[in-house]
Design an enzyme around this catalytic site. Structure first.
Site, PDB file in Angstrom:
ATOM      1  N   GLY A  12      42.423  33.065  48.935  1.00 42.68           N
ATOM      2  CA  GLY A  12      43.623  32.249  48.628  1.00 42.68           C
ATOM      3  C   GLY A  12      43.375  30.701  48.539  1.00 42.68           C
ATOM      4  CB  SER A  13      40.363  28.543  48.026  1.00 42.59           C
ATOM      5  OG  SER A  13      39.728  29.001  46.999  1.00 42.59           O
ATOM      6  CG  ASN A  14      41.701  29.301  42.696  1.00 44.97           C
ATOM      7  OD1 ASN A  14      41.733  28.122  41.873  1.00 44.97           O
ATOM      8  ND2 ASN A  14      40.595  30.051  43.101  1.00 44.97           N
ATOM      9  CE  LYS A  65      47.605  49.321  37.060  1.00 41.74           C
ATOM     10  NZ  LYS A  65      46.813  48.141  37.539  1.00 41.74           N
ATOM     11  NE  ARG A  91      45.645  46.721  43.423  1.00 41.24           N
ATOM     12  CZ  ARG A  91      45.181  47.665  43.691  1.00 41.24           C
ATOM     13  NH1 ARG A  91      45.442  48.763  42.875  1.00 41.24           N
ATOM     14  NH2 ARG A  91      44.420  48.294  44.875  1.00 41.24           N
ATOM     15  CG  LEU A  92      43.116  45.730  34.936  1.00 46.53           C
ATOM     16  CD1 LEU A  92      42.743  46.950  33.637  1.00 46.53           C
ATOM     17  CD2 LEU A  92      42.985  44.708  33.825  1.00 46.53           C
ATOM     18  CB  ILE A  93      48.984  42.709  34.978  1.00 53.54           C
ATOM     19  CG1 ILE A  93      48.798  41.608  35.756  1.00 53.54           C
ATOM     20  CG2 ILE A  93      50.582  42.736  34.619  1.00 53.54           C
ATOM     21  CD1 ILE A  93      49.254  41.853  37.154  1.00 53.54           C
ATOM     22  CG  ASN A 107      43.153  35.976  35.687  1.00 51.46           C
ATOM     23  OD1 ASN A 107      43.367  35.897  36.943  1.00 51.46           O
ATOM     24  ND2 ASN A 107      42.056  36.384  35.342  1.00 51.46           N
ATOM     25  CG  HIS A 109      37.201  35.587  34.922  1.00 54.98           C
ATOM     26  ND1 HIS A 109      37.171  36.467  35.611  1.00 54.98           N
ATOM     27  CD2 HIS A 109      35.971  35.676  34.257  1.00 54.98           C
ATOM     28  CE1 HIS A 109      36.191  37.404  35.238  1.00 54.98           C
ATOM     29  NE2 HIS A 109      35.233  36.637  34.797  1.00 54.98           N
TER      30      HIS A 109
HETATM   31  C1  GRF Z   1      38.541  32.613  42.097  1.00 52.06           C
HETATM   32  O1  GRF Z   1      37.018  32.323  41.840  1.00 52.06           O
HETATM   33  C2  GRF Z   1      38.828  33.116  40.674  1.00 52.06           C
HETATM   34  O2  GRF Z   1      38.299  32.573  39.785  1.00 52.06           O
HETATM   35  C3  GRF Z   1      38.647  34.554  40.898  1.00 52.06           C
HETATM   36  O3  GRF Z   1      38.774  34.870  42.264  1.00 52.06           O
HETATM   37  C4  GRF Z   1      38.416  33.941  43.002  1.00 52.06           C
HETATM   38  C5  GRF Z   1      39.737  33.602  43.894  1.00 52.06           C
HETATM   39  O4  GRF Z   1      39.331  33.042  44.956  1.00 52.06           O
HETATM   40  N1  GRF Z   1      39.661  35.246  39.989  1.00 52.06           N
HETATM   41  P1  GRF Z   1      40.437  32.240  45.996  1.00 52.06           P
HETATM   42  O5  GRF Z   1      40.835  33.653  46.726  1.00 52.06           O
HETATM   43  O6  GRF Z   1      41.484  31.848  45.363  1.00 52.06           O
HETATM   44  O7  GRF Z   1      39.529  31.530  47.055  1.00 52.06           O
END
Ligand code: GRF
Length: 192
Positions: A12-14, A65, A91-93, A107, A109
């Protein structure tokens, strides 16, 4: 202000970068919900520390799902969520959420799509020995990392790049790119 839900499965760093951007005022939105399919994931601790409610579920305990996405949809509606942000949600939505939130799911990526979709994009880039990779933010459709691209940022790979070093570079990009792109989209929606 728009209410957003973040879907995540891991560290969850994002998630944290988005919450921090809301706190420092660069992202004008409310993070109203974390949806997580991995009980025990660190992102759940982050949500708790930030006093953000989380809906944690075990996909295995549902028949399919559609069944768990219906429950998620109820949660989203209860919290009046306008916009869904996938941040490491593995997971795919499915149609249940895609139809309810058409054009309102994004999303991030860790590659320059359409290169290296799916799992372990960073490992795929290293194996392919590319000199440049990067990060893509895109709208979500039914495919695996196939929706329309919104923004991309490149990263150069060094001679002795490792999975860890590339991941660190990519995370650094993600943490500023994602909140900024979400802000742009929400601003645009406000003006529309
Ligand atoms: C990120 O690198 C994102 O691009 C990918 O999954 C990773 C999630 O990292 N979809 P975090 O859990 O947000 O640290």
């Amino acid at each position: 202000m728009k209410n957003i839900a973040i879907f995540a499965s891991g560290s969850g760093s994002n998630f944290q970068a988005i919450v921090d951007a809301v706190k420092n005022g660069t992202l004008e939105a409310n993070v109203e919900l974390l949806v997580c399919d991995k009980p025990g994931a660190f992102v759940i601790d982050r949500a708790e520390i930030e006093s953000i409610p989380s809906f944690v579920f075990l996909p295995k305990s549902f028949t399919n799902k559609e069944e768990y996405e219906r429950v998620i949809l109820e949660e989203l509606q209860e919290k009046q969520i306008d916009f869904i942000v996938l941040a490491g949600y593995m997971r795919l939505i499915g149609p249940t959420l895609l139809e309810a939130y058409e054009g309102r799911i994004v999303n991030i990526h860790p590659s320059l799509l359409p290169a290296f979709p799916g799992k372990d994009a960073i490992g795929q880039a290293l194996d392919a020995k590319v000199k440049v990779s990067g990060v893509t933010v895109h709208y979500v459709d039914a495919g695996m990392d196939t929706g329309p691209v919104i923004a991309q940022e490149q990263v150069e790979l060094s001679e002795n790049e490792t999975k860890e070093s590339l991941q660190a570079k990519i995370h650094e990009i993600e943490h500023h790119l994602y909140p900024a792109v979400i802000q742009q989209i929400l601003q645009h929606e406000r003006g529309a």
